[in-house]
Design a protein around this motif. Structure first.
Motif, PDB file in Angstrom:
ATOM      1  N   ALA A 296       3.920  -5.854   6.731  1.00  0.00           N
ATOM      2  CA  ALA A 296       4.907  -6.407   5.790  1.00  0.00           C
ATOM      3  C   ALA A 296       5.800  -7.423   6.483  1.00  0.00           C
ATOM      4  CB  ALA A 296       5.736  -5.281   5.188  1.00  0.00           C
ATOM      5  N   ASP A 297       6.239  -7.107   7.709  1.00  0.00           N
ATOM      6  CA  ASP A 297       7.067  -8.046   8.470  1.00  0.00           C
ATOM      7  C   ASP A 297       6.299  -9.321   8.789  1.00  0.00           C
ATOM      8  OD1 ASP A 297       9.179  -6.280   8.440  1.00  0.00           O
ATOM      9  OD2 ASP A 297       8.876  -5.563  10.492  1.00  0.00           O
ATOM     10  N   ALA A 298       5.016  -9.185   9.112  1.00  0.00           N
ATOM     11  CA  ALA A 298       4.210 -10.355   9.455  1.00  0.00           C
ATOM     12  C   ALA A 298       4.106 -11.317   8.271  1.00  0.00           C
ATOM     13  CB  ALA A 298       2.821  -9.919   9.909  1.00  0.00           C
ATOM     14  N   VAL A 299       3.982 -10.773   7.064  1.00  0.00           N
ATOM     15  CA  VAL A 299       3.940 -11.631   5.881  1.00  0.00           C
ATOM     16  C   VAL A 299       5.263 -12.370   5.710  1.00  0.00           C
ATOM     17  CG1 VAL A 299       3.791 -11.667   3.365  1.00  0.00           C
ATOM     18  CG2 VAL A 299       2.188 -10.260   4.690  1.00  0.00           C
ATOM     19  N   ALA A 300       6.377 -11.642   5.860  1.00  0.00           N
ATOM     20  CA  ALA A 300       7.693 -12.268   5.717  1.00  0.00           C
ATOM     21  C   ALA A 300       7.885 -13.367   6.745  1.00  0.00           C
ATOM     22  CB  ALA A 300       8.794 -11.212   5.852  1.00  0.00           C
ATOM     23  N   GLU A 301       7.465 -13.123   7.971  1.00  0.00           N
ATOM     24  CA  GLU A 301       7.616 -14.131   9.025  1.00  0.00           C
ATOM     25  C   GLU A 301       6.663 -15.296   8.810  1.00  0.00           C
ATOM     26  OE1 GLU A 301      10.205 -13.954  11.418  1.00  0.00           O
ATOM     27  OE2 GLU A 301      10.656 -12.535   9.823  1.00  0.00           O
ATOM     28  N   GLY A 302       5.494 -15.022   8.251  1.00  0.00           N
ATOM     29  CA  GLY A 302       4.569 -16.100   7.943  1.00  0.00           C
ATOM     30  C   GLY A 302       5.119 -17.046   6.883  1.00  0.00           C
ATOM     31  N   ILE A 303       5.816 -16.484   5.904  1.00  0.00           N
ATOM     32  CA  ILE A 303       6.467 -17.332   4.892  1.00  0.00           C
ATOM     33  C   ILE A 303       7.528 -18.199   5.549  1.00  0.00           C
ATOM     34  CG2 ILE A 303       7.939 -17.268   2.832  1.00  0.00           C
ATOM     35  CD1 ILE A 303       6.376 -14.722   2.004  1.00  0.00           C
ATOM     36  N   LYS A 304       8.260 -17.630   6.484  1.00  0.00           N
ATOM     37  CA  LYS A 304       9.260 -18.426   7.214  1.00  0.00           C
ATOM     38  C   LYS A 304       8.588 -19.538   8.019  1.00  0.00           C
ATOM     39  CE  LYS A 304      12.623 -14.650   7.708  1.00  0.00           C
ATOM     40  NZ  LYS A 304      13.289 -13.743   8.673  1.00  0.00           N
ATOM     41  N   ASP A 305       7.415 -19.252   8.588  1.00  0.00           N
ATOM     42  CA  ASP A 305       6.681 -20.289   9.319  1.00  0.00           C
ATOM     43  C   ASP A 305       6.371 -21.471   8.405  1.00  0.00           C
ATOM     44  OD1 ASP A 305       6.641 -18.789  11.658  1.00  0.00           O
ATOM     45  OD2 ASP A 305       4.626 -17.991  11.311  1.00  0.00           O
TER      46      ASP A 305
END
Length: 423
Positions: A296-305
């Motif tokens: 879940a965190d990886a998805v959130a950080e990917g959106i930030k990317d």
């Protein structure tokens, strides 16, 4: 008992029948009204009742108010960057209906739709039969609450309810509350219970999350500028498979914020992996908690990317913001739990819904019971769907794009009517 006599005289006819009077059905009615197309809207309950009847008391939208738009009608209240509550959404949609007086017949359920031998569709309702040249199904895609089969093996003293039935923490018996599922409803209900001071246990699924704000703006605003919400489903990663994806969890409560399950754990919420069974009175879980939190965190950080890349590409002046760092990690994975010993007295199933189109007796469904369509247009002439998640874009099942989808279908309906008349 003698059968009821057949009605005397011709069966009533409408050019178009719309099924459902939520925001999708009302949007369709407005587009048809603007084009002068004869139609009627059937609603088994009342206009927009789902907003009032199937959300909890502290529900808010997770998309900002500025994104709320229906045909000829936009949010124009005092808080465009805020998030309407359940009651505000209900009032807003009801007020929309008052702007053009749609031909809605409330408290009439459609019980069967079949293809008529002479063309068009025969429709049975709780108020009688009629015929229509074309039909728009705007009844949503969340019909029957899903509960796993093993729910029947829960200890008898635990009260069970589905997320659609949950209203507030005070309605539940004293004691611990177990929430199963971390999609938007499950995560927000867990937060609602947590803020009410209840002891909360949460079975974490595979749902992704998204940050509420990043680099000075709501992430929805960044994604809107990036054109993310206008990208058709076939051009999205995963294509049509997107329709099966779980929504990202976040909240609009108190002006909007992240839902960080790790923070909840620090504050006393008990987290577990995916719940898979109940045996001999015990709950069983996969050892998947840490994996699910990291994903879940990886998805959130990917959106930030992607937002960072857009800011750099468009040379936008935006503040720099440090990235999220996990505030908690599980030191072990619980796979067996005795709910009675822990004082758990209620359980909320937040594991979704399934479709129920048994009344729609037309061959437009796949093996899972989902309608087959292209932008709402089915393979049966004159039959359409509107308001489904990912009907065409991300916003199709939301206020963001239902107006655009309704406009597209209304143009298609008018063209089909003209072609039929000319044949």
């Amino acid at each position: 008992m003698n059968p009821q006599p057949e009605p005397i005289g011709p069966i009533p006819h409408h050019d178009v029948v719309v099924i459902g009077a939520g925001q999708a059905g009302l949007s369709m009615s407005r587009q048809l009204t603007d084009r002068g197309i004869d139609h009627i809207v059937f609603e088994r309950d009342t206009i927009a009742h789902e907003w009032r009847d199937t959300r909890w008391d502290n529900f808010t939208l997770v998309t900002p108010n500025w994104q709320c738009a229906l045909p000829g009608y936009r949010y124009d209240g005092p808080d465009p960057d805020g998030f309407m509550t359940r009651e505000e959404v209900y009032a807003w949609v009801r007020a929309y209906a008052d702007t053009f007086a749609p031909p809605v017949r409330e408290h009439i359920a459609v019980t069967a739709v079949t293809a008529a031998a002479a063309g068009g569709f025969d429709i049975e309702t709780t108020a009688g039969r009629l015929h229509a040249d074309q039909v728009v199904v705007a009844a949503g895609g969340y019909h029957t609450p899903t509960v796993p089969r093993f729910a029947e093996r829960l200890p008898a003293g635990i009260r069970q309810l589905h997320s659609a039935e949950y209203r507030n923490a005070a309605d539940l018996p004293e004691g611990g509350v177990f929430v199963v599922g971390t999609g938007q409803s499950g995560a927000q209900i867990a937060e609602d219970l947590h803020l009410a001071g209840r002891e909360v246990h949460l079975a974490v699924g595979s749902a992704p999350r998204v940050a509420r704000f990043y680099r000075g703006r709501d992430c929805v605003a960044w994604l809107q500028d990036m054109g993310h919400y206008d990208l058709p489903i076939e051009n999205q990663p995963g294509g049509l498979g997107k329709r099966e994806n779980t929504n990202h969890y976040v909240t609009g409560r108190d002006g909007g914020r992240d839902i960080d399950l790790r923070r909840f754990a620090l504050e006393g919420m008990a987290l577990y992996g995916r719940m898979v069974d109940v045996r001999d009175g015990s709950f069983l879980f996969e050892p998947s908690l840490e994996k699910s939190l990291d994903a879940a965190d990886a998805v959130a950080e990917g959106i930030k990317d992607s937002i960072d890349a857009y800011i750099a590409r468009a040379a936008v002046d935006a503040p720099i913001e440090p990235r999220y760092q996990p505030v908690w990690r599980p030191d072990h994975e619980t796979t067996v739990l005795d709910p009675v010993a822990l004082g758990i007295t209620s359980l909320v199933w937040a594991v979704g819904f399934r479709t129920d189109y048994r009344w729609l007796r037309v061959g437009v469904f796949d093996g899972e019971g989902h309608p087959c369509h292209n932008r709402g247009v089915t393979g049966t002439d004159g039959l359409y769907f509107l308001g489904l998640p990912w009907l065409h874009t991300w916003g199709s099942g939301r206020f963001a794009a239902v107006a655009r989808d309704a406009e597209y279908l209304a143009d298609r309906i008018r063209r089909t009517a003209r072609e039929t008349a000319a044949a």
